[in-house]
Enzyme design. Structure first.
Site, PDB file in Angstrom:
ATOM      1  CE  LYS A  53      50.632 -54.923 -67.285  1.00 33.92           C
ATOM      2  NZ  LYS A  53      49.677 -56.056 -67.530  1.00 33.92           N
ATOM      3  CD  GLU A  74      44.700 -50.398 -52.016  1.00 31.50           C
ATOM      4  OE1 GLU A  74      44.182 -51.317 -51.355  1.00 31.50           O
ATOM      5  OE2 GLU A  74      44.786 -49.230 -51.606  1.00 31.50           O
ATOM      6  CB  CYS A 100      40.519 -57.751 -53.286  1.00 33.74           C
ATOM      7  SG  CYS A 100      39.773 -56.099 -53.407  1.00 33.74           S
ATOM      8  CD  GLU A 116      43.210 -63.184 -53.009  1.00 31.41           C
ATOM      9  OE1 GLU A 116      44.309 -63.222 -53.575  1.00 31.41           O
ATOM     10  OE2 GLU A 116      42.514 -62.150 -52.927  1.00 31.41           O
TER      11      GLU A 116
HETATM   12  P1  NAD Z   1      48.289 -60.204 -60.715  1.00 28.44           P
HETATM   13  O1  NAD Z   1      49.155 -59.801 -59.579  1.00 28.44           O
HETATM   14  O2  NAD Z   1      48.574 -61.477 -61.402  1.00 28.44           O
HETATM   15  O3  NAD Z   1      48.314 -59.076 -61.862  1.00 28.44           O
HETATM   16  C1  NAD Z   1      47.972 -57.743 -61.596  1.00 28.44           C
HETATM   17  C2  NAD Z   1      48.642 -56.845 -62.626  1.00 28.44           C
HETATM   18  O4  NAD Z   1      50.052 -56.886 -62.426  1.00 28.44           O
HETATM   19  C3  NAD Z   1      48.412 -57.269 -64.081  1.00 28.44           C
HETATM   20  O5  NAD Z   1      48.272 -56.123 -64.880  1.00 28.44           O
HETATM   21  C4  NAD Z   1      49.705 -58.005 -64.409  1.00 28.44           C
HETATM   22  O6  NAD Z   1      50.019 -58.032 -65.790  1.00 28.44           O
HETATM   23  C5  NAD Z   1      50.712 -57.169 -63.647  1.00 28.44           C
HETATM   24  N1  NAD Z   1      51.973 -57.851 -63.318  1.00 28.44           N
HETATM   25  C6  NAD Z   1      52.221 -59.179 -63.206  1.00 28.44           C
HETATM   26  N2  NAD Z   1      53.512 -59.380 -62.891  1.00 28.44           N
HETATM   27  C7  NAD Z   1      54.093 -58.163 -62.772  1.00 28.44           C
HETATM   28  C8  NAD Z   1      55.399 -57.716 -62.439  1.00 28.44           C
HETATM   29  N3  NAD Z   1      56.386 -58.570 -62.151  1.00 28.44           N
HETATM   30  N4  NAD Z   1      55.629 -56.390 -62.394  1.00 28.44           N
HETATM   31  C9  NAD Z   1      54.649 -55.501 -62.652  1.00 28.44           C
HETATM   32  N5  NAD Z   1      53.382 -55.867 -62.995  1.00 28.44           N
HETATM   33  C10 NAD Z   1      53.109 -57.181 -63.043  1.00 28.44           C
HETATM   34  O7  NAD Z   1      46.811 -60.164 -60.152  1.00 28.44           O
HETATM   35  P2  NAD Z   1      45.481 -60.598 -60.905  1.00 28.44           P
HETATM   36  O8  NAD Z   1      45.436 -62.077 -60.982  1.00 28.44           O
HETATM   37  O9  NAD Z   1      45.350 -59.793 -62.145  1.00 28.44           O
HETATM   38  O10 NAD Z   1      44.370 -60.063 -59.873  1.00 28.44           O
HETATM   39  C11 NAD Z   1      43.894 -60.803 -58.795  1.00 28.44           C
HETATM   40  C12 NAD Z   1      44.521 -60.330 -57.502  1.00 28.44           C
HETATM   41  O11 NAD Z   1      44.309 -58.933 -57.347  1.00 28.44           O
HETATM   42  C13 NAD Z   1      43.901 -60.986 -56.287  1.00 28.44           C
HETATM   43  O12 NAD Z   1      44.913 -61.361 -55.398  1.00 28.44           O
HETATM   44  C14 NAD Z   1      43.044 -59.882 -55.685  1.00 28.44           C
HETATM   45  O13 NAD Z   1      42.823 -59.996 -54.306  1.00 28.44           O
HETATM   46  C15 NAD Z   1      43.864 -58.680 -56.015  1.00 28.44           C
HETATM   47  N6  NAD Z   1      43.053 -57.469 -55.972  1.00 28.44           N
HETATM   48  C16 NAD Z   1      43.234 -56.603 -54.941  1.00 28.44           C
HETATM   49  C17 NAD Z   1      42.450 -55.470 -54.845  1.00 28.44           C
HETATM   50  C18 NAD Z   1      42.623 -54.495 -53.705  1.00 28.44           C
HETATM   51  O14 NAD Z   1      42.093 -53.386 -53.809  1.00 28.44           O
HETATM   52  N7  NAD Z   1      43.316 -54.841 -52.644  1.00 28.44           N
HETATM   53  C19 NAD Z   1      41.481 -55.198 -55.819  1.00 28.44           C
HETATM   54  C20 NAD Z   1      41.330 -56.112 -56.859  1.00 28.44           C
HETATM   55  C21 NAD Z   1      42.123 -57.246 -56.928  1.00 28.44           C
END
Ligand code: NAD
Length: 479
Positions: free
Chosen positions: A172, A247, A281, A382
């Protein structure tokens, strides 16, 4: 570009509802394509396809599955430029970054795990009268959920070890950046990977992500995204005891000592602060500088930030592109307004800076703020954009205390010519990863992941193979 479709059981299929999301180009705001807003019935179909495919796929040997990973890597590499172009268009990141980081890593993730699988051997523990040997069985069906900042880089980082260890998966990807996930499905189709081994359902978090995590036939969840979403994913997965890797977000410090090599440190700390418009991140978005070097570092840092070229992501001379969406831009700008209210002084940036011809996009000048308390919200939360706060410190202990005063614990970097001090300070920081005199210098064998609110578990090398499998011990008594 055509509307996207889900990939289930080896077929590109329409989603069950008539709901769509417009995929917009961050640099221009123009329409790229429509993304299916799938729902629980699409998830059910994808999970069922993955479940049906798992026994035969799980029965293959490691080296047979490694051959499949290499075939995917080869086919992806043949489309290297297409991967980079789609990623740059979908995310707004500069094409040079999309080539050198996204396209490159997506291929090497498959190659790397193919190599690890071929080398993988059972661990053996001898006793006086018995031999233990450990086998790694597939877990079953995996849910792989990924964010928008490094779309194919992160998806391939999960798909390769997950299917490599004999699981089948439902992906997804972020609804904001679906293009390279779609490309990966076309590559997987092209190489004729057995149907159902990799499935993909497009959609948003509430409609597709949440039912995927909750599906009773999903055994494992690998999630990369924001901390608030991670909390929901954990709450949904825990009651069914699903294997879970999270992550999550970060607020990482770049710690600059007065004895650093000033030129390479300025360049490294700028890169750590602003790569991908600060939307990584691992970005070092809080810069802590030893007070005796503070003025010199600050002036050179701001000068280097102002030299970065912002503009057309498809131009090879561009250093900084657009932010992912209008709402994300508003959130980042909101933090700049907050910083002013918290007493911060803008050293550069803070404004939007729209390149000519890109008026519909999400643009922001790289921003450096000083004068904030290290405990302020802007210095501890963040922001995930091109905004860096800078703070003086007077001792090693103070630097470590500031670095540790956030809820996050993902990464950090230390810049000094004294490597004993570099190691001492690194080990005192509560994060999963620290770099000394470099940043984002990745070896795919090492553990990757965070502590505190940055996540649970580790990916990378043997940690990925361990997460995507169940270790089973067989103890054989000798005569
Ligand atoms: P997000 O949490 O909004 O979305 C991430 C994914 O989760 C998307 O595919 C989204 O559709 C899905 N999602 C949203 N709600 C959900 C739910 N209730 N259940 C299951 N899936 C759901 O994050 P984003 O805005 O896409 O990404 C940015 C964030 O990701 C930042 O906080 C960044 O630090 C983090 N990030 C972390 C790493 C790491 O390796 N630690 C790497 C990249 C990004």
């Amino acid at each position: 570009m055509d509307d996207l479709r889900n990939y289930i059981g080896g077929q590109f299929v329409a989603h069950s509802s008539s709901q769509w999301l417009d995929n917009l180009e961050p640099a221009t705001g123009s329409h790229i394509c429509r993304v299916p807003l799938s729902d629980a019935s699409d998830i059910d179909a994808a999970v069922a396809a993955a479940r049906a495919a798992q026994p035969a796929w799980g029965a293959l040997s490691h080296s047979e599955r490694a051959d499949w990973l290499d075939r995917i890597a080869d086919a992806l590499e043949a489309r290297y430029e297409e991967v980079a172009t789609l990623e740059s268009r979908d995310t707004g990141k500069p094409i040079t970054l999309a080539r050198g980081v996204d396209a490159h890593r997506s291929v090497s993730n498959f190659r790397f795990f193919a190599g690890m699988l071929r080398e993988h051997e059972h661990e053996i523990f001898e006793m006086a009268n018995a031999t233990n040997y450990v086998i790694n069985k597939p877990v079953g069906v995996g849910a792989l959920i990924t964010p928008w900042n490094l779309p194919l880089y992160l998806l391939s980082w999960k798909v390769a070890p997950a299917i490599g260890m004999g699981n089948t998966v439902v992906c997804k990807p972020s609804e904001l950046t679906p293009l390279t996930a779609d490309l990966l499905m076309r590559v997987i189709d092209e190489v004729s990977l057995p149907a159902g081994v990799v499935n993909l359902v497009h959609g948003d978090g509430a409609g597709a992500g949440a039912p995927l995590v909750a599906d009773s036939d999903v055994d494992l969840v690998s999630f990369t995204g924001g901390t608030a979403t991670g909390e929901k994913v954990a709450a949904s997965a825990a009651p069914a005891f699903k294997k879970l890797s999270l992550e999550l977000g970060g607020k990482n410090s770049s710690i600059v000592f007065a004895d650093c090599d000033m030129e390479s440190t300025v360049a490294g700390v700028v890169r750590a602060g602003f790569l991908n418009q600060g939307q990584v991140c691992l970005c070092g978005s809080r810069v802590l500088v030893e007070d005796s070097a503070y003025d010199e570092f600050r002036d050179r840092f701001v000068e280097a930030v102002e030299e970065m070229r912002i503009g057309d992501p498809s131009d090879e001379a561009t250093d900084l592109g657009a932010l992912i969406s209008e709402s994300h831009l508003a959130k980042v700008q909101g933090y700049v307004e907050l910083a002013k209210r918290e007493g911060g002084a803008l050293l550069t940036g803070g404004t939007s800076c729209v390149p000519s011809g890109f008026e519909g996009g999400n643009w922001m000048a790289p921003t450096v703020i000083e004068g904030l308390s290290p405990d302020s919200r802007c210095a501890t939360e963040e922001i995930f954009g091109p905004v860096v706060t800078i703070h003086p410190f007077s001792s090693e202990d103070e630097a470590v205390a500031i670095a540790n005063n956030t809820r996050y614990g993902l990464a950090g970097s230390v810049w000094t010519s004294d490597l004993d001090k570099g190691r001492r300070v690194s080990e005192a920081i509560d994060t999963g990863m620290v770099w000394v005199n470099t940043w984002l210098h990745r070896d795919l064998r090492v553990p990757f992941g965070g502590v505190k609110d940055s996540g649970v578990g580790r990916e990378g090398g043997k940690w990925s193979l361990g997460f995507f499998s169940e270790a089973m011990n067989v103890c054989v008594k000798h005569d």
